[in-house]
Every structure is written in C-alpha cells, then in structure tokens.
Design an enzyme around this catalytic site. Sequence first.
Site, mmCIF file in Angstrom:
data_model
loop_
_atom_site.group_PDB
_atom_site.id
_atom_site.type_symbol
_atom_site.label_atom_id
_atom_site.label_comp_id
_atom_site.label_asym_id
_atom_site.label_seq_id
_atom_site.Cartn_x
_atom_site.Cartn_y
_atom_site.Cartn_z
ATOM 1 N N ALA A 17 -6.601 -4.734 0.092
ATOM 2 C CA ALA A 17 -5.627 -3.557 0.538
ATOM 3 C C ALA A 17 -6.165 -2.485 -0.081
ATOM 4 O O ALA A 17 -6.722 -2.522 -0.984
ATOM 5 C CB ALA A 17 -4.012 -4.051 0.080
ATOM 6 N N SER A 18 -5.966 -1.253 0.809
ATOM 7 C CA SER A 18 -6.301 -0.155 0.398
ATOM 8 C C SER A 18 -5.740 0.690 -0.990
ATOM 9 O O SER A 18 -6.241 1.323 -1.600
ATOM 10 C CB SER A 18 -6.077 1.093 1.589
ATOM 11 N N THR A 19 -4.555 0.108 -1.162
ATOM 12 C CA THR A 19 -3.831 0.881 -2.344
ATOM 13 C C THR A 19 -3.106 -0.210 -3.194
ATOM 14 O O THR A 19 -2.795 -1.347 -2.694
ATOM 15 C CB THR A 19 -2.845 1.729 -1.954
ATOM 16 N N GLN A 30 0.176 -1.610 -1.367
ATOM 17 C CA GLN A 30 0.054 -2.638 -0.567
ATOM 18 C C GLN A 30 -0.341 -4.031 -0.831
ATOM 19 O O GLN A 30 -0.643 -4.054 -2.102
ATOM 20 C CB GLN A 30 -1.058 -2.145 0.616
#
Length: 87
Positions: free
Chosen positions: A9-11, A14
């Site tokens: 996940a990007s962050t 998430q």
Amino acid sequence: MRVYGYLRASTNEQDASRAKNELEEFAARNNLTIAYWFIEHESGASLKRPELFRLIEIAQPGGILLVEQVDRISRLVSMLGPSRQYQ
C-alpha cells in the site's frame, strides 16, 4: 518451487493486507502454499522498497510471485511513457 505473496500500500493509512485473503484463496484453489509474505507501505513510484528488494534477494528461479495486480510491484515503468512500457 516456492510461492511468495507480495502486498503493498502507498501509505500507512491504507491496508496493505486487503488482498491477502484473495491471494490465499487463489493459492488454495491452485494447490499452492505461500511460503512467505512480503508486506510494505511504500509508494510504487519509490525505490525505497525494502520488502520488494528483500523478495528479489530471496526469490529463487522457478518461484511464483502472487500479487493483487502488477502495479503493486512497481509503478516505475509508467515513468517511461506509453511507448516504452512492457518491451
């Protein structure tokens, strides 16, 4: 033949594990056992991807990598532009 699962996940906000059940079900339907999971929270456009590089280091020829979709591995290819992708 080893099977690896990769979730990204990007962050941190998430859920990188959101596709884990789906990949586990796919593996079970295809008589595969996932030997190890690699899970990280980093942008796909970043080279700061310790789990991806650990996977690359550990993976053996003939192994299988399960991912939710190809862009979970990297979005760096998209920086090349449409005419240079997937060559």
